[in-house]
Design a protein around this motif. Structure first.
Motif, mmCIF file in Angstrom:
data_model
loop_
_atom_site.group_PDB
_atom_site.id
_atom_site.type_symbol
_atom_site.label_atom_id
_atom_site.label_comp_id
_atom_site.label_asym_id
_atom_site.label_seq_id
_atom_site.Cartn_x
_atom_site.Cartn_y
_atom_site.Cartn_z
ATOM 1 N N ARG A 28 0.887 -1.398 0.090
ATOM 2 C CA ARG A 28 -0.198 -0.114 0.035
ATOM 3 C C ARG A 28 0.797 1.414 -0.117
ATOM 4 O O ARG A 28 0.644 2.255 -0.776
ATOM 5 C CB ARG A 28 -1.044 0.280 1.274
ATOM 6 N N VAL A 29 1.886 1.267 0.802
ATOM 7 C CA VAL A 29 2.828 2.456 0.778
ATOM 8 C C VAL A 29 3.481 2.557 -0.492
ATOM 9 O O VAL A 29 3.633 3.728 -0.985
ATOM 10 C CB VAL A 29 3.832 2.199 2.242
ATOM 11 N N LEU A 30 4.036 1.534 -1.104
ATOM 12 C CA LEU A 30 4.758 1.510 -2.340
ATOM 13 C C LEU A 30 3.751 2.139 -3.363
ATOM 14 O O LEU A 30 4.116 2.968 -4.334
ATOM 15 C CB LEU A 30 5.415 0.253 -2.713
ATOM 16 N N ALA A 31 2.491 1.487 -3.441
ATOM 17 C CA ALA A 31 1.626 2.042 -4.398
ATOM 18 C C ALA A 31 1.201 3.287 -4.394
ATOM 19 O O ALA A 31 1.159 4.079 -5.384
ATOM 20 C CB ALA A 31 0.222 0.970 -4.033
ATOM 21 N N ARG A 32 1.005 3.858 -3.152
ATOM 22 C CA ARG A 32 0.650 5.346 -2.830
ATOM 23 C C ARG A 32 1.967 6.190 -3.349
ATOM 24 O O ARG A 32 1.873 7.225 -4.081
ATOM 25 C CB ARG A 32 0.536 5.742 -1.481
ATOM 26 N N THR A 33 3.144 5.699 -3.160
ATOM 27 C CA THR A 33 4.274 6.485 -3.596
ATOM 28 C C THR A 33 4.308 6.829 -5.037
ATOM 29 O O THR A 33 4.502 7.619 -5.584
ATOM 30 C CB THR A 33 5.390 5.746 -2.814
ATOM 31 N N PHE A 34 4.147 5.135 -5.866
ATOM 32 C CA PHE A 34 4.576 5.506 -7.265
ATOM 33 C C PHE A 34 3.138 5.893 -7.835
ATOM 34 O O PHE A 34 3.060 6.962 -8.748
ATOM 35 C CB PHE A 34 4.593 3.960 -7.771
ATOM 36 N N ASP A 35 1.900 5.869 -7.232
ATOM 37 C CA ASP A 35 0.624 6.674 -7.832
ATOM 38 C C ASP A 35 0.869 8.153 -7.811
ATOM 39 O O ASP A 35 0.523 8.870 -8.722
ATOM 40 C CB ASP A 35 -0.477 6.255 -6.785
ATOM 41 N N LEU A 43 -0.827 8.328 -14.912
ATOM 42 C CA LEU A 43 -0.999 6.914 -14.852
ATOM 43 C C LEU A 43 -0.837 6.676 -13.169
ATOM 44 O O LEU A 43 -0.398 7.389 -12.531
ATOM 45 C CB LEU A 43 0.418 6.302 -15.489
ATOM 46 N N THR A 44 -1.416 5.304 -13.078
ATOM 47 C CA THR A 44 -0.947 4.696 -11.568
ATOM 48 C C THR A 44 -0.170 3.732 -11.863
ATOM 49 O O THR A 44 0.258 3.395 -12.674
ATOM 50 C CB THR A 44 -2.665 3.933 -11.137
ATOM 51 N N ASN A 45 0.257 3.455 -10.552
ATOM 52 C CA ASN A 45 1.305 2.331 -10.610
ATOM 53 C C ASN A 45 1.011 1.039 -11.254
ATOM 54 O O ASN A 45 1.501 0.408 -11.922
ATOM 55 C CB ASN A 45 1.865 2.230 -9.172
ATOM 56 N N TRP A 46 -0.302 0.700 -10.872
ATOM 57 C CA TRP A 46 -0.634 -0.464 -11.725
ATOM 58 C C TRP A 46 -0.677 -0.262 -13.139
ATOM 59 O O TRP A 46 -0.101 -1.474 -13.745
ATOM 60 C CB TRP A 46 -2.129 -0.815 -11.091
ATOM 61 N N GLN A 47 -1.230 0.863 -13.543
ATOM 62 C CA GLN A 47 -1.037 1.016 -15.029
ATOM 63 C C GLN A 47 0.378 0.994 -16.036
ATOM 64 O O GLN A 47 0.459 0.347 -16.721
ATOM 65 C CB GLN A 47 -1.897 2.059 -15.496
ATOM 66 N N PHE A 48 1.141 1.589 -14.906
ATOM 67 C CA PHE A 48 2.542 1.531 -15.294
ATOM 68 C C PHE A 48 3.119 -0.002 -15.401
ATOM 69 O O PHE A 48 3.736 -0.409 -16.670
ATOM 70 C CB PHE A 48 3.382 2.399 -14.294
ATOM 71 N N SER A 49 3.001 -0.789 -14.419
ATOM 72 C CA SER A 49 3.251 -2.211 -14.395
ATOM 73 C C SER A 49 2.456 -2.842 -15.609
ATOM 74 O O SER A 49 3.192 -3.762 -16.276
ATOM 75 C CB SER A 49 2.887 -2.762 -13.049
#
Length: 157
Positions: A28-35, A43-49
């Motif tokens: 969750r912390v990593l996702a928020r950081t990359f978002d 983009l969101t982190n998920w879309q980037f991946s």
């Protein structure tokens, strides 16, 4: 306290040792950081991946991408739709098998990915610099945990 109650000590044990809890919290912390980092490029982190998983010389099939991202085909198809609507990803018929679909980055998707990669590199390097071994041990452990449960040495109930 009845005999059926879970002792508070067990709660503390789970809090302090549960791998699932710690991985979820870190994710969750990593996702928020990359978002937040990817917000300027939309983009969101998920879309980037997902887009990185499609960045291949030949368009992959949905069946090849889903396990890489740890998801089922139906969920992957739903995740692709917003990127498809934005013109970043195309869903193509497979010329070798008309029943299956291939996923391809569009020129617009490739251009956006080109903008996003330097952001990822900078944020990722910052995170790794704060980890023991630069994250190599953590990465190896996460790869090991991402194997199917039957390969962990016990049977899941």
């Amino acid at each position: 306290m009845s005999n059926d109650d879970v002792p508070f000590e067990t709660t503390l044990l789970v809090r302090d040792t549960c791998l699932c809890l710690h991985v979820q919290r870190a994710a969750r912390v990593l996702a928020r950081t990359f978002d937040e980092a990817f917000r300027p490029v939309g983009l969101t982190n998920w879309q980037f991946s997902l887009m990185m998983a499609l960045n291949r010389p030949e368009p992959p099939g949905i069946g090849a991408v889903a396990p890489l991202l740890g998801m089922d085909r139906t969920t992957l198809t739903a995740a692709v739709k917003p990127l498809q609507r934005r013109g970043l990803v195309a869903i193509l018929s497979n010329p070798r098998d008309r029943r299956s679909r291939l996923l391809s980055l569009t020129p617009e998707g490739r251009a956006l990915l080109t903008q996003a990669v330097p952001i990822w590199k900078q944020v990722h390097a910052g995170i790794e610099s704060g980890l023991p071994e630069g994250g190599d041990g953590l990465r190896a452990d996460l790869v090991a945990v991402s194997l199917p449960p039957k390969e962990w040495g016990h049977s899941a109930r």
